[in-house]
Design a protein around this motif. Structure first.
Motif, PDB file in Angstrom:
ATOM      1  N   VAL A 180       0.830  -1.217   0.000  1.00  0.00           N
ATOM      2  CA  VAL A 180       0.000   0.000   0.000  1.00  0.00           C
ATOM      3  C   VAL A 180       0.861   1.262   0.000  1.00  0.00           C
ATOM      4  CG1 VAL A 180      -1.921  -1.161   1.137  1.00  0.00           C
ATOM      5  CG2 VAL A 180      -0.205  -0.009   2.530  1.00  0.00           C
ATOM      6  N   GLN A 181       2.164   1.086  -0.236  1.00  0.00           N
ATOM      7  CA  GLN A 181       3.129   2.180  -0.388  1.00  0.00           C
ATOM      8  C   GLN A 181       3.275   3.042   0.861  1.00  0.00           C
ATOM      9  OE1 GLN A 181       3.185   4.286  -4.125  1.00  0.00           O
ATOM     10  NE2 GLN A 181       2.322   2.554  -5.242  1.00  0.00           N
ATOM     11  N   LEU A 182       3.242   2.399   2.013  1.00  0.00           N
ATOM     12  CA  LEU A 182       3.567   3.080   3.263  1.00  0.00           C
ATOM     13  C   LEU A 182       5.004   2.817   3.666  1.00  0.00           C
ATOM     14  CD1 LEU A 182       0.359   2.389   5.392  1.00  0.00           C
ATOM     15  CD2 LEU A 182       0.984   4.502   4.203  1.00  0.00           C
ATOM     16  N   PHE A 183       5.695   2.007   2.861  1.00  0.00           N
ATOM     17  CA  PHE A 183       7.059   1.585   3.185  1.00  0.00           C
ATOM     18  C   PHE A 183       7.777   1.266   1.878  1.00  0.00           C
ATOM     19  CE2 PHE A 183      10.278  -0.827   5.606  1.00  0.00           C
ATOM     20  CZ  PHE A 183      10.346  -0.058   6.753  1.00  0.00           C
ATOM     21  N   PRO A 184       9.098   1.514   1.807  1.00  0.00           N
ATOM     22  CA  PRO A 184       9.820   1.160   0.581  1.00  0.00           C
ATOM     23  C   PRO A 184       9.806  -0.354   0.341  1.00  0.00           C
ATOM     24  CG  PRO A 184      11.135   2.616   1.995  1.00  0.00           C
ATOM     25  CD  PRO A 184       9.964   2.180   2.806  1.00  0.00           C
ATOM     26  N   VAL A 185       9.967  -0.749  -0.896  1.00  0.00           N
ATOM     27  CA  VAL A 185      10.011  -2.173  -1.243  1.00  0.00           C
ATOM     28  C   VAL A 185      11.160  -2.845  -0.499  1.00  0.00           C
ATOM     29  CG1 VAL A 185      10.355  -3.833  -3.108  1.00  0.00           C
ATOM     30  CG2 VAL A 185       9.002  -1.768  -3.503  1.00  0.00           C
ATOM     31  N   THR A 186      10.873  -3.978   0.142  1.00  0.00           N
ATOM     32  CA  THR A 186      11.874  -4.651   0.965  1.00  0.00           C
ATOM     33  C   THR A 186      12.182  -6.076   0.525  1.00  0.00           C
ATOM     34  OG1 THR A 186      10.199  -5.498   2.504  1.00  0.00           O
ATOM     35  CG2 THR A 186      11.160  -3.334   2.993  1.00  0.00           C
ATOM     36  N   GLY A 187      11.239  -6.739  -0.102  1.00  0.00           N
ATOM     37  CA  GLY A 187      11.452  -8.139  -0.457  1.00  0.00           C
ATOM     38  C   GLY A 187      11.053  -9.109   0.633  1.00  0.00           C
ATOM     39  N   GLN A 188      10.349  -8.625   1.658  1.00  0.00           N
ATOM     40  CA  GLN A 188       9.887  -9.495   2.736  1.00  0.00           C
ATOM     41  C   GLN A 188       8.580 -10.181   2.322  1.00  0.00           C
ATOM     42  OE1 GLN A 188      11.397 -10.201   5.678  1.00  0.00           O
ATOM     43  NE2 GLN A 188      13.144  -8.898   5.159  1.00  0.00           N
ATOM     44  N   PRO A 189       8.506 -11.530   2.383  1.00  0.00           N
ATOM     45  CA  PRO A 189       7.263 -12.232   2.032  1.00  0.00           C
ATOM     46  C   PRO A 189       6.225 -12.107   3.136  1.00  0.00           C
ATOM     47  CG  PRO A 189       8.900 -13.808   2.797  1.00  0.00           C
ATOM     48  CD  PRO A 189       9.586 -12.470   2.750  1.00  0.00           C
ATOM     49  N   LEU A 190       4.998 -12.520   2.840  1.00  0.00           N
ATOM     50  CA  LEU A 190       3.918 -12.503   3.822  1.00  0.00           C
ATOM     51  C   LEU A 190       3.920 -13.848   4.550  1.00  0.00           C
ATOM     52  CD1 LEU A 190       1.630 -10.635   4.765  1.00  0.00           C
ATOM     53  CD2 LEU A 190       0.136 -11.723   3.085  1.00  0.00           C
ATOM     54  N   PRO A 191       4.250 -13.855   5.846  1.00  0.00           N
ATOM     55  CA  PRO A 191       4.431 -15.125   6.569  1.00  0.00           C
ATOM     56  C   PRO A 191       3.212 -16.035   6.486  1.00  0.00           C
ATOM     57  CG  PRO A 191       5.201 -13.284   7.888  1.00  0.00           C
ATOM     58  CD  PRO A 191       4.502 -12.696   6.702  1.00  0.00           C
ATOM     59  N   LEU A 192       3.461 -17.302   6.185  1.00  0.00           N
ATOM     60  CA  LEU A 192       2.468 -18.376   6.104  1.00  0.00           C
ATOM     61  C   LEU A 192       1.507 -18.223   4.927  1.00  0.00           C
ATOM     62  CD1 LEU A 192       1.611 -18.690   9.898  1.00  0.00           C
ATOM     63  CD2 LEU A 192       3.011 -20.266   8.542  1.00  0.00           C
ATOM     64  N   ILE A 193       1.635 -17.153   4.159  1.00  0.00           N
ATOM     65  CA  ILE A 193       0.757 -16.919   3.012  1.00  0.00           C
ATOM     66  C   ILE A 193       1.540 -17.012   1.704  1.00  0.00           C
ATOM     67  CG2 ILE A 193      -0.795 -15.307   1.874  1.00  0.00           C
ATOM     68  CD1 ILE A 193      -1.980 -16.357   4.408  1.00  0.00           C
ATOM     69  N   SER A 194       2.628 -16.276   1.600  1.00  0.00           N
ATOM     70  CA  SER A 194       3.418 -16.260   0.370  1.00  0.00           C
ATOM     71  C   SER A 194       3.947 -17.649   0.047  1.00  0.00           C
ATOM     72  CB  SER A 194       4.599 -15.292   0.502  1.00  0.00           C
ATOM     73  OG  SER A 194       4.167 -13.968   0.602  1.00  0.00           O
ATOM     74  N   MET A 195       4.027 -17.931  -1.237  1.00  0.00           N
ATOM     75  CA  MET A 195       4.638 -19.182  -1.664  1.00  0.00           C
ATOM     76  C   MET A 195       6.145 -19.034  -1.532  1.00  0.00           C
ATOM     77  SD  MET A 195       4.158 -21.303  -5.223  1.00  0.00           S
ATOM     78  CE  MET A 195       5.171 -20.213  -6.211  1.00  0.00           C
ATOM     79  N   GLY A 196       6.753 -19.936  -0.816  1.00  0.00           N
ATOM     80  CA  GLY A 196       8.192 -19.830  -0.598  1.00  0.00           C
ATOM     81  C   GLY A 196       8.799 -21.194  -0.363  1.00  0.00           C
ATOM     82  N   GLY A 197      10.024 -21.185   0.082  1.00  0.00           N
ATOM     83  CA  GLY A 197      10.714 -22.431   0.372  1.00  0.00           C
ATOM     84  C   GLY A 197      10.909 -22.605   1.859  1.00  0.00           C
ATOM     85  N   THR A 198      12.148 -22.576   2.262  1.00  0.00           N
ATOM     86  CA  THR A 198      12.464 -22.814   3.667  1.00  0.00           C
ATOM     87  C   THR A 198      12.091 -21.641   4.562  1.00  0.00           C
ATOM     88  OG1 THR A 198      14.727 -22.099   3.163  1.00  0.00           O
ATOM     89  CG2 THR A 198      14.291 -24.473   3.175  1.00  0.00           C
ATOM     90  N   SER A 199      11.736 -20.482   3.969  1.00  0.00           N
ATOM     91  CA  SER A 199      11.275 -19.374   4.810  1.00  0.00           C
ATOM     92  C   SER A 199      10.014 -19.777   5.568  1.00  0.00           C
ATOM     93  CB  SER A 199      10.998 -18.130   3.950  1.00  0.00           C
ATOM     94  OG  SER A 199       9.982 -18.386   2.992  1.00  0.00           O
TER      95      SER A 199
END
Length: 401
Positions: free
Chosen positions: A341-360
């Motif tokens: 929502v552009q309240l913070f610069p882009v960081t690359g942090q995924p959404l915990p337990l929601i984003s598709m990821g690997g070992t994160s």
């Protein structure tokens, strides 16, 4: 299955929130995976869904196994694990990996299984346990700053310096959480303020160099500079830098109040990180502000239960442990949402337990398992003052504490 459910220990509300978030994640992951399939020509939507299911299934296995471990055992485990993660972090900087269109020195491939592992996620959990152990050890002892350099600030500096070149946002979260733990753990305020002041000075110097001479910094310095400038002065930013944020804004606007419906997102095939960093935008597009608000509510509920568990824990170590490994999960979620929502610069942090990821996903589950271990009332006993050597992991693991 019923026998396993009956055997679950710890805070039932946390179990429920985590389960609901994991179950809901299948909808946006399945929907957004079309970007990987049809745009990046990577597998099938069903294949990505199965992969996500396997990762979550193993993640819940980690939660179940970890929550059965008495909390005091993590003291000894941190002594063993910290040197290992430092070696892994150093090795990671020598390995270049490309994942989801991003090339960086953040991951190493686990032998035999071929799964990419982001070492910084494990390092952050281990460091929080290490600091909680140290602060517990000195809680009734008057120390000098010099005495705390080797056991507290040196491990912190090593972890942060090894993560910073390739993952600025994770390093920043770790620094913030270390300060929070030190404040809550009773570390002398005069020394803590001195470290904060030092951090502000070093941060100011870093920002000066970043904008005046970024070429002397690590390779990703240009990316950091671009993201900060795009956030502060979007009207002056390059169109390519604004592209993803603009698409995220369009997705949110298209979602409205109730959304387009499950699987009906249009922007998922245009957002390059629609399954990870920008999955929240796809959730709002498909489920509207109501869906996004509901998701925010569950993260706030998780935060509330983490604070409740920390408050009700009977030992100082358990209290600090829960805060140290639990709060970063929620902070990461808030940062991810704030970026979209552009309240913070882009960081690359995924959404915990929601984003598709690997070992994160597994490292998030590891942290949740530790929180549930601390919330297990049968294990959360008053600390006893045994005369043992806390620098010896074998003595700590012997269960005398």
């Amino acid at each position: 299955m019923l026998a396993i459910i009956k055997n679950l220990k710890g805070d039932k509300a946390i179990w429920g929130v985590v389960a609901l978030l994991a179950l809901f994640s299948f909808l946006p992951v399945y929907s957004a995976s079309t970007n990987l399939v049809f745009v990046n020509d990577d597998g099938t939507t069903f294949g990505h869904l199965v992969k996500h299911a396997v990762l979550l299934f193993l993640g819940f296995g980690i939660i179940y196994a970890i929550h059965k471990i008495p909390t005091h055992y993590f003291k000894g485990l941190s002594i063993i694990a910290l040197p290992i993660v430092l070696i892994l972090l150093a090795y990671t900087l020598t390995v270049e990996t490309r994942i989801g269109g991003v090339t960086a020195n953040r991951w190493i491939k686990i032998p035999l299984v071929g799964v990419n592992f982001q070492t910084s996620t494990l390092a952050s959990v281990v460091l929080m346990i290490w600091i909680a152990r140290y602060l517990t050890k000195i809680k009734d002892v008057k120390i000098t700053f010099k005495e705390s350099i080797l056991p507290l600030w040196l491990p912190t500096a090593l972890v942060v310096m090894l993560i910073l070149p390739e993952n600025f946002s994770t390093a920043a979260i770790i620094c913030f959480m270390v300060l929070v733990l030190c404040f809550l753990g009773g570390y002398p305020l005069k020394y803590l303020f001195a470290m904060v002041g030092t951090g502000i000075v070093l941060g100011g110097m870093f920002m000066f160099v970043l904008f005046k001479a970024p070429e002397v910094l690590p390779n990703r310095a240009g990316t950091w500079k671009s993201r900060i400038e795009t956030f502060i002065h979007p009207e002056q930013a390059d169109k390519d830098d604004l592209h993803q944020l603009t698409l995220a804004q369009i997705a949110i606007a298209e979602g409205g109040v109730v959304g387009k419906g499950a699987g009906k997102s249009v922007m998922k095939n245009m957002l390059s990180q629609s399954t990870s960093d920008f999955i929240f935008a796809i959730i709002i597009e498909e489920y509207g502000l109501l869906g996004g608000g509901a998701l925010l509510f569950f993260y706030l509920l998780l935060l509330f239960r983490i604070v409740v568990v920390a408050h009700s824990a009977k030992t100082v170590f358990s209290k600090l442990l829960v805060i140290g490994v639990g709060l970063p999960i929620v902070f990461q979620a808030f940062i991810n949402m704030a970026v979209v929502v552009q309240l913070f610069p882009v960081t690359g942090q995924p959404l915990p337990l929601i984003s598709m990821g690997g070992t994160s996903i597994w490292m998030t589950c590891l942290a949740i398992g530790i929180v549930l271990s601390a919330s297990n009332k049968t294990e959360n006993l008053e600390e006893q003052s045994y005369d043992i050597d806390e620098t010896n992991p074998l003595e700590v693991l012997s269960g005398q504490l």
